[in-house]
Design a protein around this motif. Structure first.
Motif, short mmCIF file in Angstrom:
data_model
loop_
_atom_site.label_atom_id
_atom_site.label_comp_id
_atom_site.label_asym_id
_atom_site.label_seq_id
_atom_site.Cartn_x
_atom_site.Cartn_y
_atom_site.Cartn_z
N ALA A 150 -4.97 8.11 1.33
CA ALA A 150 -4.43 7.29 0.23
C ALA A 150 -4.09 5.88 0.72
O ALA A 150 -4.26 4.89 -0.01
CB ALA A 150 -3.20 7.96 -0.36
N GLY A 151 -3.61 5.78 1.94
CA GLY A 151 -3.29 4.46 2.47
C GLY A 151 -4.52 3.59 2.64
O GLY A 151 -4.45 2.35 2.48
N TYR A 152 -5.65 4.22 2.94
CA TYR A 152 -6.88 3.45 3.10
C TYR A 152 -7.30 2.83 1.77
O TYR A 152 -7.75 1.67 1.71
CB TYR A 152 -7.99 4.35 3.65
CG TYR A 152 -9.35 3.69 3.67
CD1 TYR A 152 -9.66 2.76 4.65
CD2 TYR A 152 -10.30 4.00 2.70
CE1 TYR A 152 -10.89 2.15 4.66
CE2 TYR A 152 -11.54 3.39 2.71
CZ TYR A 152 -11.84 2.47 3.69
OH TYR A 152 -13.07 1.86 3.71
N ILE A 153 -7.16 3.61 0.67
CA ILE A 153 -7.52 3.07 -0.66
C ILE A 153 -6.61 1.88 -0.99
O ILE A 153 -7.06 0.85 -1.51
CB ILE A 153 -7.41 4.17 -1.72
CG1 ILE A 153 -8.35 5.34 -1.38
CG2 ILE A 153 -7.73 3.61 -3.09
CD1 ILE A 153 -9.80 4.96 -1.31
N GLU A 204 -1.70 4.81 9.11
CA GLU A 204 -1.49 3.93 7.96
C GLU A 204 -0.57 2.75 8.33
O GLU A 204 0.39 2.44 7.63
CB GLU A 204 -0.93 4.71 6.77
CG GLU A 204 -1.88 5.78 6.26
CD GLU A 204 -1.33 6.48 5.02
OE1 GLU A 204 -0.17 6.16 4.62
OE2 GLU A 204 -2.05 7.32 4.44
N SER A 205 -0.91 2.11 9.45
CA SER A 205 -0.19 0.92 9.89
C SER A 205 -1.08 -0.30 9.70
O SER A 205 -2.31 -0.21 9.85
CB SER A 205 0.22 1.04 11.37
OG SER A 205 1.07 2.15 11.56
N VAL A 206 -0.45 -1.44 9.41
CA VAL A 206 -1.17 -2.70 9.17
C VAL A 206 -0.64 -3.73 10.15
O VAL A 206 0.57 -3.94 10.25
CB VAL A 206 -1.01 -3.17 7.72
CG1 VAL A 206 -1.74 -4.50 7.51
CG2 VAL A 206 -1.53 -2.12 6.75
N TYR A 207 -1.58 -4.41 10.82
CA TYR A 207 -1.24 -5.38 11.86
C TYR A 207 -1.73 -6.76 11.43
O TYR A 207 -2.89 -6.93 11.02
CB TYR A 207 -1.90 -4.96 13.18
CG TYR A 207 -1.88 -6.01 14.26
CD1 TYR A 207 -0.75 -6.20 15.05
CD2 TYR A 207 -3.02 -6.79 14.50
CE1 TYR A 207 -0.76 -7.16 16.06
CE2 TYR A 207 -3.03 -7.73 15.51
CZ TYR A 207 -1.89 -7.92 16.29
OH TYR A 207 -1.90 -8.86 17.28
N LEU A 208 -0.87 -7.78 11.50
CA LEU A 208 -1.21 -9.17 11.18
C LEU A 208 -1.28 -9.95 12.49
O LEU A 208 -0.26 -10.13 13.17
CB LEU A 208 -0.17 -9.79 10.24
CG LEU A 208 -0.35 -11.28 9.93
CD1 LEU A 208 -1.69 -11.53 9.23
CD2 LEU A 208 0.80 -11.80 9.08
#
Length: 832
Positions: free
Chosen positions: A205-208, A246-250
């Motif tokens: 779900a996090g990928y969507i 489901e982690s996002v890196y900037l």
């Protein structure tokens, strides 16, 4: 209102008393309404129906052209393809007509991947016109698997549009290895990496949510500066300190990179996009002004000094110029790629007794490798471990400083921080020309300029100079750069009383230390400036031939000037005295701009320094003395001209007087001749009448004579007949009688002839007497005319003598007055 109610009540009472009247009124109303209804129903519409629309795109184009506005067909076509582009147009729109060719080119290249649909939203009977409300055309929407619409607001050119479509088709980049991750973070300034474990679920779900975030970011990022990637391998994810699913890196180059705080924000599409655009960093920005006057460009320039780079750009191909400019911008902010971890980026306050620098990191996942190169023994304050949420990165005092003549990390060492911007030459070349690009410059070469609105400065990079030197010179405390002034090029130099000054000739003309300059600031849109043209022309004529002063003007609407020489309103007049140009004086605003006021202003502030000696002798000591001497010479010349003019006027006056008298004499003679002509005409008419009467009388005598001859003939015939009848007996008697009758007849004829002769003699005497009287009358008239002429000539001669005597007295008085006036002028000149 009460009166109307009373009348209605009165009409109702009358209808009650007379119901047949009410029925008649109703029938009459129905009879009138029925014909009107039938007539109106038969009237045809006078408005011509519009022509049916035609195809906007050619039939062979690989797209569906819904030129009748069938919006229901759009929904069906969107279901048939993963990625669709919908082009809403109006057939009359010039922008749509221009974009049509670019849409066809993109459709020919991407027809196998994207469904292209064009909808006519201007046809009034179409469903699109009824349901969609657009304030401009064209409108381009993209859909990714029913996700959308994603509106495209960039340039409607084939290369830009194709690049945007490719980003919609592939919003995420898959990174299978550490090398791919390293390449992705190096190539893109702003990168967002998401880590998702597909082992637990085929499509988490996090990928969507992350995929929709990438699509949602395209609405705010038309140039694609922020790129999204996905990592599924845990070993690769650890390179950017991502360990949780489901982690996002900037990724950030200037400051510490960040990880999306799921404990503080919800993991939603809007939250991820807001977090990315709130914390992103970029050393170089793409801007696209919408026209010649754009608030977007002004907003960026208000932030501080800006370096604008105009270069040819194609989003589909690699651009070497863009790579070089990006490398210089990165070196200016942090350092080069090789020594990025050894340069100090930003000075931070660590404690009250120490200050540290945060190292610029471009690859936080590789920071652990560089920790081994820093000697911990030389650090005063050190944090040996790195965390994404930590306050500081590795800090050390022993970091080597860059050389002073380099732009490496110059942002930290200069108060004039530059912001780097990129513009496409093909789209914004008129703006580049307005900023100083030459008309003959090739568009394949970059044009670079620095604009500082706060200091009102503008610099242009020469093609022979390096970009690093250009930035280094701008950042210096005393910049050696010369401000670029955009001005109108004068075609050819013409000889004029007023010198026209441009940006190139301003300093050379106005700052000339050998002469005073009176400068008028004007513009073509200034109406008051046009009114002052004749005033300055008169002033320039007064100073014509004086090499010590120049009257000039400058069109500030087309020529930029140094800020110290600008004025706050138009028209304005400044006086720059020679030998002391720094002491320029402005003409008072509350004083009317007239020739006397301007002349007084110039003479009051003219230079009083000694003039240089020349081969022709000593010059006047000041401009005031020179102008006074010139004015004295002009006054004397005017006096001489006045005397000469007075003499000419007196001669002309006497000649005019003589011509007037001669004209009067001729008029008198003409009147006398006309009077004499009238008398002669009267006499001619009288003589003609008398001659007519004489002719009439002669005609009567001729008629009487003829009658007598006829009677004599008849008598002769009668006598002959009588003689034949009486015979020969009475011949003698008859003969005697006949002779007696003939004698009597002859006596009568003789008497008639005598009477006729007497009458003719009387007529002749009468004619002689009349002729004698006419001759005497003519002689008397001629004598009177001769006497009148003599009297008139005597009067004219006396009048001329009196007039000449008066003229001589007037000339004597005028000469005496001129002599007194000259004496007074000479006295004034001697006094001055």
């Amino acid at each position: 209102m009460l009166r109307i109610r009373a009348k209605l009540r009165q009409a109702a009472d009358q209808m009650k008393r007379r119901p047949e009247l009410c029925c008649g009124a109703i029938l009459l109303t129905c009879a009138l309404i029925l014909p009107l209804t039938l007539t109106c129903s038969r009237v045809k519409s006078v408005v011509a129906s519009p022509r049916a629309p035609l195809r906007f795109f050619p039939a062979e184009a690989p797209l569906a052209d819904l030129f009748l506005g069938q919006l229901e067909e759009v929904d069906r076509l969107l279901e048939e393809a993963d990625v669709s582009l919908v082009f809403y147009y109006a057939p009359w729109c010039a922008h749509c007509i221009t974009a049509r060719q670019h849409i066809q080119q993109v459709a020919l290249r991407l027809a196998q991947q994207v469904q292209f649909v064009a909808v006519n939203c201007w046809w009034h009977q179409g469903r699109c016109r009824k349901q969609k409300i657009f304030f401009q055309y064209p409108v381009i929407h993209l859909f990714y698997r029913r996700v959308g619409p994603i509106e495209y607001r960039g340039p409607v050119r084939s290369e830009y549009l194709e690049s945007f479509i490719q980003r919609v088709c592939a919003p995420l980049t898959y990174l299978p290895s550490v090398r791919a991750l390293h390449t992705f973070l190096t190539q893109h300034q702003q990168a967002v990496v998401g880590y998702f474990r597909f082992s637990s679920s085929p499509q988490p779900a996090g990928y969507i949510t992350f995929l929709l975030s990438a699509l949602h970011a395209l609405r705010r990022d038309q140039q694609g500066e922020v790129r999204f990637a996905v990592v599924t391998n845990q070993a690769v994810a650890e390179g950017v300190s991502l360990r949780e699913d489901e982690s996002v890196y900037l990724h950030r180059r200037l400051n510490s990179s960040l990880v999306f705080p799921r404990t503080q924000r919800n993991f939603t599409v809007q939250a991820i996009c807001d977090w990315v655009f709130e914390h992103r960093e970029s050393v170089i920005h793409w801007i696209q002004p919408t026209g010649a006057k754009s608030y977007s460009l002004e907003a960026e320039l208000q932030k501080g000094p800006a370096l604008l780079t105009f270069l040819p750009h194609n989003p589909l191909t690699a651009n070497q110029l863009l790579t070089q400019v990006s490398a210089v911008a990165l070196q200016y902010h942090c350092g080069s790629e090789e020594d990025l971890f050894l340069r100090c980026c930003q000075s931070l306050s660590f404690s009250s007794d120490a200050s540290v620098c945060e190292l610029c990191v471009s690859r936080c996942w590789a920071l652990a490798l560089y920790l081994q190169r820093v000697r911990l023994s030389s650090c005063r304050s050190i944090q040996s471990s790195y965390g994404a949420f930590g306050r500081w990165s590795v800090c050390c005092r022993s970091v080597p400083r860059p050389p002073l003549d380099s732009i490496t990390g110059l942002q930290c060492r200069s108060n004039k921080t530059l912001r780097f911007y990129l513009l496409d030459t093909q789209l914004h070349w008129p703006l580049a020309q307005r900023l100083g690009a030459s008309a003959d410059q090739s568009r394949d070469l970059p044009f670079i300029t620095i604009i500082n609105l706060r200091d009102e400065t503008h610099y242009v990079l020469n093609h022979t100079d390096a970009l690093e030197d250009f930035i280094q010179n701008f950042s210096a405390s005393y910049s050696p750069l010369h401000r670029h002034l955009v001005g109108h090029k004068q075609q050819q130099q013409t000889q004029s009383l007023i010198q026209e000054v441009t940006s190139d000739s301003f300093l050379h003309t106005v700052m000339d230390s050998q002469r005073d300059v009176l400068l008028l600031y004007y513009s073509v849109w200034c109406g008051f400036c046009s009114v002052l043209n004749h005033v300055f022309l008169q002033l320039a004529r007064l100073f014509q031939g004086n090499s010590a002063l120049m009257v000039a003007r400058v069109n500030v609407g087309r020529n930029d000037l140094p800020w110290e020489f600008m004025v706050d309103h138009l028209p304005s007049v400044l006086f720059f005295p020679r030998h002391r140009k720094q002491m320029s004086v402005k003409f008072p605003e509350n004083t009317p701009m007239t020739v006397p006021n301007l002349l007084r202003f110039v003479l009051q502030h003219s230079d009083h320094a000694p003039w240089e000696e020349s081969g022709r002798g000593a010059e006047p000591q000041s401009l005031l003395e020179a102008e006074l001497q010139a004015l004295q010479r002009q006054v004397f010349s005017l006096h001489r001209a006045r005397e000469h003019l007075s003499q000419q006027l007196s001669v002309l006056w006497r000649e005019n007087r003589r011509l007037t008298l001669h004209t009067h004499t001729l008029e008198t003679q003409n009147a006398e001749l006309q009077e004499q002509s009238g008398r002669l005409e009267t006499l001619y008419r009288e003589k003609t009448r008398q001659l007519s009467d004489t002719v009439h009388k002669l005609q009567e005598l001729a008629d009487a004579s003829e009658e007598l001859l006829e009677e004599n003939s008849l008598l002769k015939v009668l006598l002959t007949v009588l003689r034949e009848r009486d015979g020969w007996e009475g011949d003698s008697r008859d003969t005697d009688g006949q002779e007696e009758a003939d004698g009597q007849e002859e006596e009568r004829q003789e008497e008639d002839r005598q009477e006729e002769a007497d009458r003719q003699e009387a007529d002749g005497q009468e004619e002689e007497r009349q002729e004698e009287a006419d001759g005497q009358e003519e002689e008397r008239q001629e004598e009177a005319d001769r006497q009148e002429e003599e009297r008139q000539e005597e009067a004219d001669r006396q009048e001329e003598e009196r007039q000449e005597e008066a003229d001589g007295q007037e000339e004597d008085r005028q000469e005496e007055a001129d002599g007194q006036e000259e004496d007074r002028q000479e006295g004034k000149c001697e006094a001055s």
